[in-house]
Design a protein around this motif. Structure first.
Motif, PDB file in Angstrom:
ATOM      1  N   VAL B 125       0.839  -1.200   0.000  1.00  0.00           N
ATOM      2  CA  VAL B 125       0.000   0.000   0.000  1.00  0.00           C
ATOM      3  C   VAL B 125       0.875   1.252   0.000  1.00  0.00           C
ATOM      4  N   ALA B 126       1.933   1.223   0.830  1.00  0.00           N
ATOM      5  CA  ALA B 126       2.832   2.378   0.871  1.00  0.00           C
ATOM      6  C   ALA B 126       3.473   2.595  -0.494  1.00  0.00           C
ATOM      7  N   LEU B 127       3.882   1.493  -1.141  1.00  0.00           N
ATOM      8  CA  LEU B 127       4.482   1.607  -2.468  1.00  0.00           C
ATOM      9  C   LEU B 127       3.476   2.161  -3.473  1.00  0.00           C
ATOM     10  N   ALA B 128       2.222   1.668  -3.390  1.00  0.00           N
ATOM     11  CA  ALA B 128       1.186   2.121  -4.318  1.00  0.00           C
ATOM     12  C   ALA B 128       0.955   3.616  -4.155  1.00  0.00           C
ATOM     13  N   LEU B 129       0.935   4.047  -2.905  1.00  0.00           N
ATOM     14  CA  LEU B 129       0.762   5.468  -2.600  1.00  0.00           C
ATOM     15  C   LEU B 129       1.882   6.272  -3.258  1.00  0.00           C
ATOM     16  N   ALA B 130       3.105   5.783  -3.075  1.00  0.00           N
ATOM     17  CA  ALA B 130       4.272   6.463  -3.636  1.00  0.00           C
ATOM     18  C   ALA B 130       4.181   6.503  -5.158  1.00  0.00           C
ATOM     19  N   LEU B 131       3.829   5.360  -5.741  1.00  0.00           N
ATOM     20  CA  LEU B 131       3.760   5.274  -7.198  1.00  0.00           C
ATOM     21  C   LEU B 131       2.693   6.215  -7.747  1.00  0.00           C
ATOM     22  N   GLY B 132       1.533   6.244  -7.070  1.00  0.00           N
ATOM     23  CA  GLY B 132       0.447   7.107  -7.525  1.00  0.00           C
ATOM     24  C   GLY B 132       0.851   8.563  -7.518  1.00  0.00           C
ATOM     25  N   ILE B 133       1.461   9.003  -6.403  1.00  0.00           N
ATOM     26  CA  ILE B 133       1.906  10.395  -6.325  1.00  0.00           C
ATOM     27  C   ILE B 133       2.923  10.654  -7.422  1.00  0.00           C
ATOM     28  N   ALA B 134       3.835   9.694  -7.594  1.00  0.00           N
ATOM     29  CA  ALA B 134       4.900   9.859  -8.584  1.00  0.00           C
ATOM     30  C   ALA B 134       4.315  10.031  -9.979  1.00  0.00           C
ATOM     31  N   LEU B 135       3.337   9.181 -10.324  1.00  0.00           N
ATOM     32  CA  LEU B 135       2.765   9.240 -11.667  1.00  0.00           C
ATOM     33  C   LEU B 135       2.150  10.603 -11.935  1.00  0.00           C
ATOM     34  N   VAL B 136       1.295  11.058 -11.015  1.00  0.00           N
ATOM     35  CA  VAL B 136       0.562  12.291 -11.296  1.00  0.00           C
ATOM     36  C   VAL B 136       1.453  13.519 -11.178  1.00  0.00           C
ATOM     37  N   CYS B 137       2.376  13.502 -10.210  1.00  0.00           N
ATOM     38  CA  CYS B 137       3.227  14.678 -10.036  1.00  0.00           C
ATOM     39  C   CYS B 137       4.203  14.828 -11.189  1.00  0.00           C
ATOM     40  N   SER B 138       4.498  13.739 -11.900  1.00  0.00           N
ATOM     41  CA  SER B 138       5.475  13.828 -12.973  1.00  0.00           C
ATOM     42  C   SER B 138       4.862  14.292 -14.282  1.00  0.00           C
ATOM     43  N   LEU B 139       3.526  14.230 -14.371  1.00  0.00           N
ATOM     44  CA  LEU B 139       2.885  14.675 -15.604  1.00  0.00           C
ATOM     45  C   LEU B 139       3.144  16.154 -15.816  1.00  0.00           C
ATOM     46  N   PRO B 140       3.369  16.544 -17.064  1.00  0.00           N
ATOM     47  CA  PRO B 140       3.463  17.976 -17.323  1.00  0.00           C
ATOM     48  C   PRO B 140       2.088  18.608 -17.108  1.00  0.00           C
ATOM     49  N   LEU B 141       2.055  19.904 -16.939  1.00  0.00           N
ATOM     50  CA  LEU B 141       0.788  20.560 -16.656  1.00  0.00           C
ATOM     51  C   LEU B 141      -0.217  20.371 -17.781  1.00  0.00           C
ATOM     52  N   PRO B 142      -1.456  20.070 -17.439  1.00  0.00           N
ATOM     53  CA  PRO B 142      -2.452  19.837 -18.477  1.00  0.00           C
ATOM     54  C   PRO B 142      -2.803  21.083 -19.281  1.00  0.00           C
ATOM     55  N   LEU B 143      -2.790  22.228 -18.628  1.00  0.00           N
ATOM     56  CA  LEU B 143      -3.209  23.443 -19.336  1.00  0.00           C
ATOM     57  C   LEU B 143      -2.023  24.357 -19.580  1.00  0.00           C
ATOM     58  N   PRO B 144      -1.533  24.395 -20.787  1.00  0.00           N
ATOM     59  CA  PRO B 144      -0.409  25.282 -21.049  1.00  0.00           C
ATOM     60  C   PRO B 144      -0.863  26.725 -20.871  1.00  0.00           C
ATOM     61  N   GLY B 145       0.022  27.550 -20.383  1.00  0.00           N
ATOM     62  CA  GLY B 145      -0.346  28.942 -20.205  1.00  0.00           C
ATOM     63  C   GLY B 145      -0.694  29.254 -18.762  1.00  0.00           C
ATOM     64  N   ARG B 146      -1.257  28.270 -18.045  1.00  0.00           N
ATOM     65  CA  ARG B 146      -1.501  28.508 -16.618  1.00  0.00           C
ATOM     66  C   ARG B 146      -0.369  27.843 -15.870  1.00  0.00           C
ATOM     67  N   VAL B 147       0.558  28.647 -15.419  1.00  0.00           N
ATOM     68  CA  VAL B 147       1.790  28.087 -14.900  1.00  0.00           C
ATOM     69  C   VAL B 147       1.685  27.878 -13.398  1.00  0.00           C
ATOM     70  N   ASP B 148       1.773  26.619 -13.002  1.00  0.00           N
ATOM     71  CA  ASP B 148       1.828  26.270 -11.597  1.00  0.00           C
ATOM     72  C   ASP B 148       3.167  26.759 -11.062  1.00  0.00           C
ATOM     73  N   ASP B 149       3.159  27.153  -9.856  1.00  0.00           N
ATOM     74  CA  ASP B 149       4.346  27.870  -9.441  1.00  0.00           C
ATOM     75  C   ASP B 149       5.546  26.957  -9.250  1.00  0.00           C
ATOM     76  N   GLU B 150       5.286  25.645  -9.138  1.00  0.00           N
ATOM     77  CA  GLU B 150       6.419  24.736  -9.081  1.00  0.00           C
ATOM     78  C   GLU B 150       7.159  24.654 -10.405  1.00  0.00           C
ATOM     79  N   HIS B 151       6.417  24.886 -11.471  1.00  0.00           N
ATOM     80  CA  HIS B 151       7.012  24.642 -12.776  1.00  0.00           C
ATOM     81  C   HIS B 151       7.374  25.933 -13.488  1.00  0.00           C
ATOM     82  N   ARG B 152       7.301  27.022 -12.761  1.00  0.00           N
ATOM     83  CA  ARG B 152       7.641  28.291 -13.365  1.00  0.00           C
ATOM     84  C   ARG B 152       9.136  28.332 -13.627  1.00  0.00           C
TER      85      ARG B 152
END
Lengths: 257, 156
Positions: B125-152
């Protein structure tokens, strides 16, 4: 830039990084924020390396020796409000809306954002424990038991933190208290399911923060910091398990379970 | 209890429990609702997966982490705040607290097989949690032009 102003800008950048780390910001956030702030303030040749519990930075001013700064950040207590405030500050600095002096004042405000009162924090633990007891299959009767167990754990955590007792021992004692209490209630009132109540209360102690931040650190390539956090998560989980085992051993020794 | 009341109660309790944890992390008030929703979305997906689709806890956790982390990122962009603010409290319902407890419990009971299976499951479960966060956090931003401040990009 005048020397004095240069020094103040450097101090400001270091303080901002330290504030982020101390209050639960990720390593890459601290690193990135410091780089952005340094660039916005005109500090050239700024290099910084951030770890879970330390910041190492150097900078260079033409015509002067290189300066190096080190900060040790031994303890983290999560304060998301301060993380957000420093983030906002770096955003405005990058947009060029602030100078060094204003930024210093803003950082001071961010660093002294008050924590909520201990009573409110305890109340939050109590409500959280009761809620999780319900989510993990507890009945309405289990919820007040979990709530009191959460109260005990929150009190233990607060008192031990005040006396500077380490996290591992604190977790063991807190989990022990919660377990013993729930078993005691189950002995007197058999309708109560000790397991659900204990699990609800344990959620207060679980290493969710360390796990999440460890993963995020590793994702960002900060393998060392990530490993430190994951080790922390493992140790916390082990301490909780240890407390639970001790609680059951004692209950058995007393012949109630 | 009719089935929808059961899930409605779970939803409400998950919101409240997540906000409670947010309070202990000193989350700013304006984020309370967003953070509670983030946690509740994760929990509801998890409970649907376990109760309706009979998935194993580890798989259910992985499936639940995806919308949860997505929510956290969505709110981070909308509120212009660091994603940590929503992720840290929101992830709590999925942290394997019950797994840790039962692993310790069976260890003490001397039930070797249950101990090993619960311990393995908790780890998964801990690994799944880690993997899930990893997958979504690694995706580039879905909406170009709206810059999340982490990716500025840092200003030059």
């Amino acid at each position: 830039m005048a020397d004095a102003l240069f020094d103040r800008a450097l101090e400001l950048v270091m303080d901002a990084g330290q504030t982020l780390l101390e209050n639960g910001g990720e390593v890459f956030r601290a690193q990135q924020t410091m780089e952005i702030m340094a660039a916005s303030l005109g500090v050239r040749d700024f290099h910084v390396y951030v770890l879970t519990n330390g910041i190492f930075a150097s900078a260079h001013l033409p015509g002067r020796d290189a300066v190096s700064l080190v900060r040790h950040v031994p303890t983290v207590s999560v304060h998301l409000g301060r993380v957000e405030a420093v983030n906002e500050l770096s955003r405005e600095l990058a947009a060029g809306r602030l100078g060094v002096v204003e930024a210093e004042a803003r950082l001071n405000t961010a660093r002294t954002l008050p924590r909520s009162t201990p009573q409110l924090e305890i109340l939050a633990c109590v409500v959280g424990a009761a809620g999780f007891a319900y989510l993990f299959g507890g009945t309405l009767a289990d919820m007040p038991v979990a709530a009191v167990a959460g109260l005990l754990e929150a009190l233990v955590c607060q008192q031990f933190a005040r006396h500077g007792i380490n996290r591992i021992f604190t977790d063991i004692v807190a989990a022990f208290c919660g377990t013993i209490w729930a078993i005691a209630v189950q002995t007197v009132v058999p309708a109560v399911n000790a397991n659900a109540a204990i699990i609800g209360a344990l959620m207060v102690l679980t290493p969710g923060v360390a796990l999440t931040m460890g993963v995020r650190d590793i994702l960002n390539g900060d393998y060392l910091s990530g490993s430190i956090r994951l080790l922390d998560a493992l140790l916390i989980a082990g301490s909780i398990a240890g407390g639970v085992v001790l609680g059951w051993i004692m209950a058995r020794g007393l012949g109630v379970a | 209890m009719p089935i929808w009341t059961h899930y409605f109660a779970h939803f409400m309790v998950a919101v409240i429990a997540t906000i409670s944890f947010g309070i202990t992390f000193q989350m700013p008030r304006r984020h309370y609702l967003a953070c509670g929703l983030t946690g509740a979305v994760g929990w509801m997906v998890y409970i649907f997966c376990v109760e309706l689709f009979a998935l194993s806890p580890a798989i259910a956790t992985l499936v639940a982490t995806l919308p949860l982390t997505g929510c956290a990122r969505f709110f981070a962009i909308r509120h212009k705040a660091p994603v940590t603010i929503f992720l840290l409290p929101g992830i709590f319902p999925l942290v394997p607290g019950a797994g840790i407890y039962y692993t310790a419990y069976y260890f003490l009971q001397g039930e070797q097989e249950l101990f090993a299976s619960k311990g393995g499951e908790t780890f998964k479960v801990a690994l799944a949690l880690a993997l899930g966060i990893a997958l979504v956090c690694s995706l580039p931003l879905p909406l170009p032009g709206r810059v999340d401040d982490e990716h500025r990009p840092p200003p030059s």
